[in-house]
Design an enzyme around this catalytic site. Structure first.
Site, PDB file in Angstrom:
ATOM      1  N   ASP A 116      17.001   0.156  12.337  1.00 54.53           N
ATOM      2  CA  ASP A 116      16.097   1.185  12.870  1.00 54.53           C
ATOM      3  C   ASP A 116      16.805   2.326  13.601  1.00 54.53           C
ATOM      4  O   ASP A 116      16.199   3.025  14.405  1.00 54.53           O
ATOM      5  CB  ASP A 116      15.046   0.571  13.813  1.00 54.53           C
ATOM      6  CG  ASP A 116      13.984  -0.211  13.052  1.00 54.53           C
ATOM      7  OD1 ASP A 116      13.826   0.011  11.832  1.00 54.53           O
ATOM      8  OD2 ASP A 116      13.304  -1.046  13.681  1.00 54.53           O
ATOM      9  N   LEU A 136      18.112  -5.798   5.356  1.00 55.37           N
ATOM     10  CA  LEU A 136      18.840  -5.439   4.138  1.00 55.37           C
ATOM     11  C   LEU A 136      20.337  -5.547   4.443  1.00 55.37           C
ATOM     12  O   LEU A 136      20.813  -4.994   5.436  1.00 55.37           O
ATOM     13  CB  LEU A 136      18.465  -4.021   3.708  1.00 55.37           C
ATOM     14  CG  LEU A 136      18.911  -3.597   2.322  1.00 55.37           C
ATOM     15  CD1 LEU A 136      18.318  -4.506   1.249  1.00 55.37           C
ATOM     16  CD2 LEU A 136      18.534  -2.149   2.058  1.00 55.37           C
ATOM     17  N   ASN A 179      13.847   4.182   4.826  1.00 58.79           N
ATOM     18  CA  ASN A 179      12.956   3.202   5.441  1.00 58.79           C
ATOM     19  C   ASN A 179      11.789   3.904   6.123  1.00 58.79           C
ATOM     20  O   ASN A 179      11.890   5.051   6.542  1.00 58.79           O
ATOM     21  CB  ASN A 179      13.722   2.355   6.470  1.00 58.79           C
ATOM     22  CG  ASN A 179      12.881   1.211   7.020  1.00 58.79           C
ATOM     23  OD1 ASN A 179      12.127   0.574   6.280  1.00 58.79           O
ATOM     24  ND2 ASN A 179      12.979   0.953   8.305  1.00 58.79           N
ATOM     25  N   HIS A 197       9.050   3.421   9.253  1.00 60.41           N
ATOM     26  CA  HIS A 197       8.813   2.624  10.460  1.00 60.41           C
ATOM     27  C   HIS A 197       7.524   3.086  11.136  1.00 60.41           C
ATOM     28  O   HIS A 197       7.336   4.283  11.348  1.00 60.41           O
ATOM     29  CB  HIS A 197       9.997   2.749  11.422  1.00 60.41           C
ATOM     30  CG  HIS A 197       9.851   1.846  12.600  1.00 60.41           C
ATOM     31  ND1 HIS A 197      10.062   0.480  12.511  1.00 60.41           N
ATOM     32  CD2 HIS A 197       9.439   2.084  13.864  1.00 60.41           C
ATOM     33  CE1 HIS A 197       9.807  -0.064  13.689  1.00 60.41           C
ATOM     34  NE2 HIS A 197       9.426   0.890  14.524  1.00 60.41           N
ATOM     35  N   SER A 208       0.834  -1.209   0.000  1.00 58.96           N
ATOM     36  CA  SER A 208       0.000   0.000   0.000  1.00 58.96           C
ATOM     37  C   SER A 208       0.869   1.260   0.000  1.00 58.96           C
ATOM     38  O   SER A 208       0.476   2.288  -0.566  1.00 58.96           O
ATOM     39  CB  SER A 208      -0.977   0.009   1.178  1.00 58.96           C
ATOM     40  OG  SER A 208      -0.296   0.106   2.402  1.00 58.96           O
ATOM     41  N   ASN A 209       2.049   1.187   0.604  1.00 62.74           N
ATOM     42  CA  ASN A 209       2.944   2.347   0.544  1.00 62.74           C
ATOM     43  C   ASN A 209       3.561   2.501  -0.841  1.00 62.74           C
ATOM     44  O   ASN A 209       3.738   3.631  -1.314  1.00 62.74           O
ATOM     45  CB  ASN A 209       4.019   2.245   1.631  1.00 62.74           C
ATOM     46  CG  ASN A 209       3.448   2.614   2.981  1.00 62.74           C
ATOM     47  OD1 ASN A 209       3.199   3.787   3.259  1.00 62.74           O
ATOM     48  ND2 ASN A 209       3.204   1.615   3.812  1.00 62.74           N
TER      49      ASN A 209
HETATM   50  C1  GRF Z   1       3.875  -0.486   6.961  1.00 65.40           C
HETATM   51  O1  GRF Z   1       3.119  -0.301   8.134  1.00 65.40           O
HETATM   52  C2  GRF Z   1       5.317  -0.221   7.244  1.00 65.40           C
HETATM   53  O2  GRF Z   1       5.545   0.822   8.140  1.00 65.40           O
HETATM   54  C3  GRF Z   1       5.708  -1.531   7.862  1.00 65.40           C
HETATM   55  O3  GRF Z   1       5.059  -2.507   7.075  1.00 65.40           O
HETATM   56  C4  GRF Z   1       3.863  -1.946   6.546  1.00 65.40           C
HETATM   57  C5  GRF Z   1       3.868  -2.129   5.047  1.00 65.40           C
HETATM   58  O4  GRF Z   1       2.610  -2.062   4.479  1.00 65.40           O
HETATM   59  N1  GRF Z   1       7.126  -1.651   7.980  1.00 65.40           N
HETATM   60  P1  GRF Z   1       2.449  -2.077   2.879  1.00 65.40           P
HETATM   61  O5  GRF Z   1       3.089  -3.356   2.346  1.00 65.40           O
HETATM   62  O6  GRF Z   1       3.107  -0.835   2.331  1.00 65.40           O
HETATM   63  O7  GRF Z   1       0.965  -2.081   2.647  1.00 65.40           O
END
Ligand code: GRF
Length: 203
Positions: free
Chosen positions: A146, A94, A108, A110, A14-15
């Site tokens: 992180d 990674l 990244n 988080h 989704s991101n």
């Molecule tokens: C996000 O909440 C990100 O912060 C975490 O994993 C999730 C990824 O979601 N590390 P998507 O695959 O982008 O939907």
């Protein structure tokens, strides 16, 4: 400036979608050159396919030899001449093979306010701790998981009666806005890492 991105995913993407939408909507001066997934068959790969972006999927067998898979990842990003590596829900470590080749150019996301609640369960850990405020962090990834220089953060309150699903929805909504916005600051050349390892954002 238009920056070339290589995106790493493991799942829903989704991101990745938010980044592609921001590019299509002229809010982010970037192109996604290639998407690499640590898992085959995930819907993030379908999202990239639909947008005509080349994809590569690795699987558990590949990760039995972390050095070899990370060298492959580095080679793919180099072949596609990416400027920045964008981790978007990538659930594997990674390797230094990639991190050193893209020093201060791996970004990244988080789902907590680092340095609080690092690790793979940032949302659940914050919820279980009973904090009233958590949030989202965008940072450069380095060899200490992180702990890389923080580029952007946004707070998300945990309201009375919020379920963990409510909190997840709030966090994801912020992520989908903050990640493309932060990448745009990078595309505009406004983000630098100082000798003190702190990020400065010029106006
Ligand atoms: C996000 O909440 C990100 O912060 C975490 O994993 C999730 C990824 O979601 N590390 P998507 O695959 O982008 O939907």
């Amino acid at each position: 400036m238009t920056i070339k991105l290589g995106v790493l995913i493991s799942g829903g993407g989704s991101n990745l979608q938010a980044i592609m939408d921001a590019i299509a909507g002229d809010e982010l001066d970037a192109s996604v050159e290639v998407v690499i997934s640590s898992r085959p068959g995930v819907s993030g790969l379908d999202r990239a396919d639909r947008a005509g972006i080349p994809t590569v999927a690795f699987g558990p067998d590949d990760y039995r030899d972390p050095e070899a898979v990370n060298l492959k990842i580095r080679r793919i990003f180099e072949e596609h001449r990416v400027d920045y590596v964008v981790m978007a829900g990538y659930m594997r470590m990674l390797g230094v093979e990639v991190l050193r080749a893209f020093s201060d150019r791996v970004v990244n996301l988080h789902p907590a306010l680092l340095p609080s609640f690092p690790g793979a369960h940032g949302i659940a850990d914050a919820y279980e701790a009973g904090v009233k405020l958590t949030g989202v962090t965008v940072h450069f990834a380095n060899e200490l998981y992180d702990e890389g220089p923080i580029i952007a953060q946004e707070a998300v309150p945990i309201a009375e009666g919020d379920s963990i699903a409510d909190l997840e929805a709030k966090i994801h909504a912020v992520e989908h806005r903050l990640y493309p916005q932060t990448l745009q600051l990078i595309a505009q050349g406004r983000v630098s890492v100082g000798a003190d390892r702190k990020v400065r954002i010029s106006s």
